[in-house]
Design an enzyme around this catalytic site. Structure first.
Site, PDB file in Angstrom:
ATOM      1  N   SER A 138       0.857  -1.174   0.000  1.00 32.34           N
ATOM      2  CA  SER A 138       0.000   0.000   0.000  1.00 32.34           C
ATOM      3  C   SER A 138       0.900   1.232   0.000  1.00 32.34           C
ATOM      4  CB  SER A 138      -0.868  -0.037   1.257  1.00 32.34           C
ATOM      5  OG  SER A 138      -1.618   1.144   1.357  1.00 32.34           O
ATOM      6  N   LYS A 164      -1.151  -1.177  -4.376  1.00 35.89           N
ATOM      7  CA  LYS A 164      -2.319  -0.367  -4.006  1.00 35.89           C
ATOM      8  C   LYS A 164      -1.873   1.072  -3.839  1.00 35.89           C
ATOM      9  CE  LYS A 164      -4.803   0.060   0.335  1.00 35.89           C
ATOM     10  NZ  LYS A 164      -5.553  -0.703   1.344  1.00 35.89           N
ATOM     11  N   LYS A 166      -2.943   4.900  -2.777  1.00 41.42           N
ATOM     12  CA  LYS A 166      -3.913   5.758  -2.093  1.00 41.42           C
ATOM     13  C   LYS A 166      -4.236   6.947  -2.994  1.00 41.42           C
ATOM     14  CE  LYS A 166      -3.963   3.758   2.086  1.00 41.42           C
ATOM     15  NZ  LYS A 166      -5.170   3.323   2.819  1.00 41.42           N
ATOM     16  N   ASP A 192      -7.155   3.012  -3.290  1.00 42.11           N
ATOM     17  CA  ASP A 192      -7.896   3.124  -2.023  1.00 42.11           C
ATOM     18  C   ASP A 192      -8.128   4.598  -1.757  1.00 42.11           C
ATOM     19  OD1 ASP A 192      -8.993   2.961   0.490  1.00 42.11           O
ATOM     20  OD2 ASP A 192      -7.223   2.083   1.461  1.00 42.11           O
ATOM     21  N   GLU A 217     -11.155   0.780  -3.547  1.00 41.52           N
ATOM     22  CA  GLU A 217     -11.465   0.543  -2.140  1.00 41.52           C
ATOM     23  C   GLU A 217     -12.078   1.780  -1.492  1.00 41.52           C
ATOM     24  OE1 GLU A 217      -8.063  -0.929  -0.022  1.00 41.52           O
ATOM     25  OE2 GLU A 217      -9.063  -0.836   1.915  1.00 41.52           O
ATOM     26  N   ASP A 242     -14.020  -1.263   3.078  1.00 37.37           N
ATOM     27  CA  ASP A 242     -13.094  -1.365   4.204  1.00 37.37           C
ATOM     28  C   ASP A 242     -13.791  -0.730   5.421  1.00 37.37           C
ATOM     29  OD1 ASP A 242     -11.054  -0.914   6.086  1.00 37.37           O
ATOM     30  OD2 ASP A 242      -9.647  -0.010   4.707  1.00 37.37           O
ATOM     31  N   LYS A 266     -10.077  -6.282   8.312  1.00 36.34           N
ATOM     32  CA  LYS A 266      -9.041  -6.001   9.309  1.00 36.34           C
ATOM     33  C   LYS A 266      -9.621  -6.456  10.642  1.00 36.34           C
ATOM     34  CE  LYS A 266      -7.469  -1.897   6.811  1.00 36.34           C
ATOM     35  NZ  LYS A 266      -7.596  -0.428   6.699  1.00 36.34           N
ATOM     36  N   GLY A 294      -4.020  -3.641   6.295  1.00 33.26           N
ATOM     37  CA  GLY A 294      -3.027  -3.342   7.326  1.00 33.26           C
ATOM     38  C   GLY A 294      -3.315  -2.012   7.998  1.00 33.26           C
TER      39      GLY A 294
HETATM   40 MG   LIG Z   1      -8.483   0.950   3.098  1.00 32.89          MG
END
Ligand SMILES: [Mg+2]
Length: 380
Positions: A138, A164, A166, A192, A217, A242, A266, A294
């Protein structure tokens, strides 16, 4: 049966190798709460609370978790006899609204105790079937598309199975476009948004739809399930939820409404392993794949994630990076490592979380502690 005798709660400060930035803020140093839980027979287990310093991922923070644990959760959990740790989640869920991360840390530590009592791995006790789990990375928001491309070049060489990125408004389309242009269609790529968009952004997501992302996400509000269904109907790209999923009922709602096609589980966000497994099971029964996200965990939280991600329906690479991604030196031995194909081995032949906790190092890093016997907050 399991009965907890005492709990030591510590706050440690672990410096991050590099600051991590998402749409709502940036972290330089990780404040982490660790729980050392001992049962009446002297078996010790470890848990980690994944709340952040600020309530910018969910409503919890390190300080609210400290309060919830010391005032309510630890006093409720120490003393009673439970048939097994699966009884802790419903007890705490019934009596305490919210505070999932605080509740999870105690519940997960108790699963570690339980597995050690049975002399099996945590993954075995949770029903895991995988001996290795796939790892993605990520990447926090970068200042330019070129910076992002450079970062990804390094990470793909290390073996990560998926990337991934952001995103937030102003840091989205050109970044994704640059990555696709550089690495081509075969790179496993997802984004995400950490709730940074609204339904007004549907045209933007329809543009993103052209880039064959594995998933988008949590594009919309952190508690939303209904609007995500509206957005999903307009997109080919699967939406992954999420933040919106904090218990199994919300996963069921997501599935009924068609709000997404993938779930990031998570265990901290959903109140612990029992709840995470319930979400895993309901998703599997509807052919919804899941993966383990995570929260900048130390090696203890990471160990719990690895054990959970060994369950069958965790069929997508998770955000369970090796220790060196975040820490100069982790607090467990051995540190978590990833092989050249992007897999982390599940310590299936070691009891409990499967790593040794470096208590001396933790002591050195501790800035405050609470012991359930004294119920006195001691500043160190
Ligand atoms: Mg997320």
């Amino acid at each position: 049966m399991i009965r907890l005798k005492e709990v030591t709660l510590r706050e440690i400060h672990l410096p991050l190798v590099e600051p991590f930035t998402i749409s709502s803020g940036s972290e330089n140093m990780r404040r982490i709460l660790l729980l050392e839980v001992e049962d009446v027979d002297g078996v010790v287990g470890w848990g980690e609370c994944v709340a952040m310093a600020m309530p910018n991922y969910n409503p919890e923070s390190i300080d609210t978790a400290w309060l919830a644990l010391t005032e309510w959760i630890i006093p409720m959990a120490v003393g009673p006899t439970f048939p097994d740790p699966g009884y802790i989640y419903p007890l705490l869920q019934k009596r305490i609204r919210g505070h999932e991360m605080a509740r999870a840390s105690l519940e997960m530590a108790t699963w570690d105790v339980w597995a050690r009592r049975k002399e099996v791995s945590l993954s075995t006790i949770l029903g895991g079937t995988r001996e290795k789990v796939g790892t993605g990375i990520s990447i926090g928001i970068q200042q330019s598309p070129a910076h992002l491309v450079e970062k990804i070049k390094g990470y793909t060489k290390e073996g990560y199975q998926r990337i991934k990125v952001k995103i937030k408004p102003g840091f989205d389309l050109p970044f994704v476009k640059a990555v696709r242009e550089e690495f081509g269609p075969d790179l496993s790529l997802m984004v995400d948004a950490n709730n940074a968009y609204t339904l007004d952004d549907i045209p933007l997501f329809q543009e993103l739809d052209r880039f064959s992302l594995m998933m988008i996400e949590q594009p919309l509000d952190c508690t939303d399930i209904v609007r995500h269904a509206t957005l999903q109907r307009k997109l080919k790209t699967p939406i992954c939820l999420d933040e919106s999923i904090t218990k199994v009922e919300q996963a069921e709602d997501m599935i009924s409404l068609g709000s997404g096609k993938i779930i990031n589980i998570k265990p901290g966000r959903v109140g612990g392993h029992a709840s995470a497994k319930a979400i895993h099971d309901v998703a599997m029964s509807h052919k919804i794949p899941v993966w383990c996200g995570g929260m900048l965990e130390s090696g203890i939280g990471r160990a719990h994630n690895v054990a959970l991600a060994s369950l069958e329906n965790f069929s997508l690479p998770g955000d369970i990076s090796p220790s060196t991604r975040y820490w100069e030196q982790d607090i467990v031995t051995p540190e978590w490592t990833m092989d050249e194909n992007g897999f982390i081995s599940v310590p299936v032949n070691k009891p409990g979380i499967g790593v040794e906790v470096n208590v001396d190092r933790i002591e050195d890093l501790t800035v405050r502690r609470f012991h359930s016997d004294s119920k006195q907050l001691k500043l160190v």
